[in-house]
Design an enzyme around this catalytic site. Structure first.
Site, PDB file in Angstrom:
ATOM      1  N   ARG A  37       0.832  -1.211   0.000  1.00 39.55           N
ATOM      2  CA  ARG A  37       0.000   0.000   0.000  1.00 39.55           C
ATOM      3  C   ARG A  37       0.864   1.258   0.000  1.00 39.55           C
ATOM      4  O   ARG A  37       0.475   2.269  -0.601  1.00 39.55           O
ATOM      5  CB  ARG A  37      -0.917   0.012   1.219  1.00 39.55           C
ATOM      6  CG  ARG A  37      -2.000  -1.023   1.093  1.00 39.55           C
ATOM      7  CD  ARG A  37      -2.949  -0.989   2.253  1.00 39.55           C
ATOM      8  NE  ARG A  37      -4.109  -1.812   1.951  1.00 39.55           N
ATOM      9  CZ  ARG A  37      -4.912  -2.310   2.859  1.00 39.55           C
ATOM     10  NH1 ARG A  37      -4.693  -2.097   4.131  1.00 39.55           N
ATOM     11  NH2 ARG A  37      -5.946  -3.024   2.500  1.00 39.55           N
ATOM     12  N   LYS A 199     -20.322 -16.461   1.297  1.00 41.69           N
ATOM     13  CA  LYS A 199     -21.718 -16.210   1.639  1.00 41.69           C
ATOM     14  C   LYS A 199     -22.463 -15.340   0.643  1.00 41.69           C
ATOM     15  O   LYS A 199     -21.900 -14.403   0.090  1.00 41.69           O
ATOM     16  CB  LYS A 199     -21.764 -15.529   3.005  1.00 41.69           C
ATOM     17  CG  LYS A 199     -21.283 -16.457   4.094  1.00 41.69           C
ATOM     18  CD  LYS A 199     -21.556 -15.879   5.438  1.00 41.69           C
ATOM     19  CE  LYS A 199     -21.260 -16.918   6.514  1.00 41.69           C
ATOM     20  NZ  LYS A 199     -21.331 -16.348   7.841  1.00 41.69           N
ATOM     21  N   GLY A 378     -14.199  -3.569   0.747  1.00 48.55           N
ATOM     22  CA  GLY A 378     -15.548  -3.047   0.992  1.00 48.55           C
ATOM     23  C   GLY A 378     -15.937  -1.996  -0.024  1.00 48.55           C
ATOM     24  O   GLY A 378     -17.075  -1.972  -0.512  1.00 48.55           O
TER      25      GLY A 378
HETATM   26  P1  AMP Z   1     -15.964 -13.966   0.892  1.00 47.88           P
HETATM   27  O1  AMP Z   1     -15.237 -13.207   1.954  1.00 47.88           O
HETATM   28  O2  AMP Z   1     -17.442 -14.058   1.088  1.00 47.88           O
HETATM   29  O3  AMP Z   1     -15.570 -13.539  -0.507  1.00 47.88           O
HETATM   30  O4  AMP Z   1     -15.493 -15.470   1.058  1.00 47.88           O
HETATM   31  C1  AMP Z   1     -14.181 -15.897   0.842  1.00 47.88           C
HETATM   32  C2  AMP Z   1     -14.025 -17.249   1.468  1.00 47.88           C
HETATM   33  O5  AMP Z   1     -14.943 -18.146   0.891  1.00 47.88           O
HETATM   34  C3  AMP Z   1     -12.675 -17.864   1.288  1.00 47.88           C
HETATM   35  O6  AMP Z   1     -12.028 -17.902   2.528  1.00 47.88           O
HETATM   36  C4  AMP Z   1     -12.972 -19.260   0.764  1.00 47.88           C
HETATM   37  O7  AMP Z   1     -12.226 -20.277   1.417  1.00 47.88           O
HETATM   38  C5  AMP Z   1     -14.425 -19.431   1.098  1.00 47.88           C
HETATM   39  N1  AMP Z   1     -15.099 -20.411   0.234  1.00 47.88           N
HETATM   40  C6  AMP Z   1     -15.125 -20.432  -1.101  1.00 47.88           C
HETATM   41  N2  AMP Z   1     -15.777 -21.514  -1.556  1.00 47.88           N
HETATM   42  C7  AMP Z   1     -16.182 -22.201  -0.473  1.00 47.88           C
HETATM   43  C8  AMP Z   1     -16.899 -23.430  -0.283  1.00 47.88           C
HETATM   44  N3  AMP Z   1     -17.330 -24.156  -1.316  1.00 47.88           N
HETATM   45  N4  AMP Z   1     -17.138 -23.834   0.976  1.00 47.88           N
HETATM   46  C9  AMP Z   1     -16.697 -23.107   2.024  1.00 47.88           C
HETATM   47  N5  AMP Z   1     -16.017 -21.943   1.913  1.00 47.88           N
HETATM   48  C10 AMP Z   1     -15.755 -21.512   0.677  1.00 47.88           C
END
Ligand code: AMP
Length: 398
Positions: A37, A199, A378
Site C-alpha cells: 500500500r 456467503k 468493501g
Molecule cells: P468472501 O469473503 O465471502 O468472498 O469469502 C471468501 C471465502 O470463501 C474464502 O475464505 C474461501 O475459502 C471461502 N469459500 C469459497 N468456496 C467455499 C466453499 N465451497 N465452501 C466453504 N467456503 C468456501
C-alpha cells in the site's frame, strides 16, 4: 462520474494534503509485513515532490477507536516511505493542533510529512466538522488516493472536502474510478460478472444490482450451494445459509425474468472434512453425497465458466470459486484467474474486486495480467452494488 485528478492542479508552492491508505499490516515488533500500500502511493507522492509542492500525508491504521495507542502509530510507515523514496520523511505525532501546524509551516518545497493516525481522534470516524476543519487548515489542495476508505464518510475522506476548495483524485483513486466506475458503467459487451466466496449475505445487493446490467451472471464458491439448494438439490454438508434460502428463491425467480444468462456449477469437488488432506472426488451437482461438502468447482464447471468468460468483453470478478486457501480446492479459482488473463490478452477489460479474489489472483501470481485489481475490498463491493462512495462523490467534478 468524471472527477478532477491531481493532474488538473498546479501543485507548485502548494501544501498538498493527501489522504493515503497506509493501513499496513504490522507484526508484534511493529515491523511492516507488507508494504504494497505504501508502494502504491508513490506515483502520487512523487508527482507532488517533482512539481515543487509540499506533501502532507494522512491515513488511518487499524481501529484505535479514538485513543492514542502506540501499536497503531504510523511512524513505521513513515520510516518505510523514507526508504522507498530515498529521502528524509518528516513525522509528527498528531494530525491536528499547533505542533502539527508549525511542522507544516516549516516545510520546504518537496518535503514530505506524515501525520499520526487520524483515528487517534474520535472526530475522524464521526466525521466531526471541527476536526475536519482542523485537518483542512493544513492544505491548500486536497488529494484522495485512498480508495479502500472511500466508502466511509469520515473526516479525512469526506468532511475535509467541505473546507478545501480544490479536491481531486490521486493516481490510485483515478484508476479505481476509471475501472470500477466508467468501465463498468459503459461496459463492452458481452459483460460478465463472476461471483464467489463464502456467503450470499454480503453480496445480495451486488447480485441485485448486477443482474440488470450484465449479460451473464456466474455464481460459484460457497454461495452457489444456497442457490443449488433453492433449486431443490441435495447439497450434503456444503455451506448453506438457511436463513437466506427464501431470498435465493426470489433471486432465482428475478433472474428468470431478467435478460441476464445465469450459470451455477454443474459439478463440484466434494470431501468429508473441511481440511486439505480430506480425500476428495468430483461429482455432479445432482449427486452430492449427504456425508460430503462441496469445496471447489469441478472440471466441467471450469470449462463452462471459462467458455463464457472467453466470449466476454468486460468481466468483473469477486470472490473465489472454492476454498482456495487449501491447495486441493484451489484449482477452480486458479483456472478462473487464468481465464481472466486469457480474456485480457484477447482485449477484454477485466476487473478483480474484493479482498479474497485479490488474494486468490495473487496466489496464482497473475495480478499484473488483468486490467485492474481493486485495492478496496468493501469499497469495491459497494461500487458493484451501484452505491455512490462518499469519498469519491466529495471530489470536484470535471
Ligand atoms: P468472501 O469473503 O465471502 O468472498 O469469502 C471468501 C471465502 O470463501 C474464502 O475464505 C474461501 O475459502 C471461502 N469459500 C469459497 N468456496 C467455499 C466453499 N465451497 N465452501 C466453504 N467456503 C468456501
Amino acid at each position: 462520474m468524471k472527477k478532477l485528478t491531481i493532474d488538473n492542479f498546479d501543485l507548485k508552492d502548494k501544501r498538498v494534503l493527501v489522504r493515503v491508505d497506509f493501513n499496513v499490516p504490522l507484526d508484534e515488533n511493529q515491523n511492516i509485513t507488507n508494504d504494497i500500500r505504501i508502494k502504491a502511493s508513490l506515483p502520487t507522492i512523487n508527482k507532488i515532490i517533482n512539481d515543487g509542492g509540499k506533501v502532507i500525508l494522512m491515513s488511518h491504521l487499524g481501529r484505535p477507536k479514538g485513543e492514542r495507542k502506540q501499536e497503531f502509530s504510523l511512524k513505521p510507515a513513515a520510516v518505510r516511505l523514507g526508504e522507498l523514496l530515498g529521502k528524509e520523511v518528516l513525522f509528527v505525532d498528531d494530525c491536528i493542533g499547533e505542533e502539527v501546524e508549525s511542522a507544516v509551516n516549516r516545510m520546504k518545497l518537496g518535503d514530505v510529512l506524515v501525520l499520526e493516525n487520524v483515528r487517534f481522534h474520535n472526530g475522524e470516524t464521526k466525521n466531526d466538522p471541527d476536526f475536519a476543519k482542523q485537518l483542512a487548515q493544513l492544505g491548500d489542495i486536497y488529494i484522495n488516493d485512498a480508495f479502500g476508505s472511500a466508502h466511509r464518510a469520515h473526516a479525512s475522506t469526506e468532511g475535509v472536502t467541505r473546507f478545501i476548495e480544490r479536491c481531486a483524485a490521486g493516481y490510485l483513486m483515478e484508476k479505481e474510478i476509471d475501472y470500477l466506475g466508467s468501465a463498468l458503467a459503459n461496459p463492452g459487451r458481452p459483460y460478465c460478472a463472476i461471483l464467489g466466496g463464502a456467503k450470499i449475505s454480503g453480496k445480495i445487493d451486488v447480485i441485485n444490482n448486477l443482474m440488470n446490467k450484465v449479460d451473464t451472471l456466474i455464481v460459484g464458491g460457497g454461495m452457489a450451494f444456497t442457490f443449488l439448494k433453492a433449486q431443490g438439490k441435495e447439497i450434503g454438508k456444503s455451506l448453506l445459509e438457511e436463513e437466506k434460502l427464501e431470498m435465493a428463491v426470489d433471486i432465482l425467480a428475478k433472474l428468470k425474468n431478467s435478460k441476464a444468462k445465469f450459470l451455477l456449477p454443474v459439478d463440484v469437488v466434494v470431501a468429508e472434512e473441511f481440511t486439505n488432506d480430506s480425500a476428495f472426488e468430483t461429482v455432479s451437482v445432482e449427486n452430492i453425497p449427504a456425508s460430503k461438502m462441496g469445496l471447489d468447482i469441478g472440471l466441467e464447471t471450469i470449462k463452462l465458466f471459462k467458455d463464457e468468460l472467453l466470449k466476454s468483453n468486460t468481466i468483473v470478478w469477486n470472490g473465489p470459486m472454492g476454498v482456495f486457501e487449501m491447495d486441493n480446492f484451489a484449482k477452480g479459482t486458479i483456472a478462473i484467474a487464468q481465464a481472466l488473463v486469457k480474456a485480457t490478452e484477447k482485449g477484454a477489460v477485466t476487473v478483480v474486486g474484493g479482498g479474497d479474489s485479490v488474494a486468490a489472483i495473487s496466489k496464482a501470481g497473475l495480478e499484473d495480467k488483468v486490467s485492474h485489481v481493486s485495492t478496496g475490498g468493501g469499497a469495491s463491493l459497494e461500487f458493484l452494488e451501484g452505491k455512490i462512495l462518499p469519498g469519491v462523490a466529495a471530489l470536484n467534478d470535471v
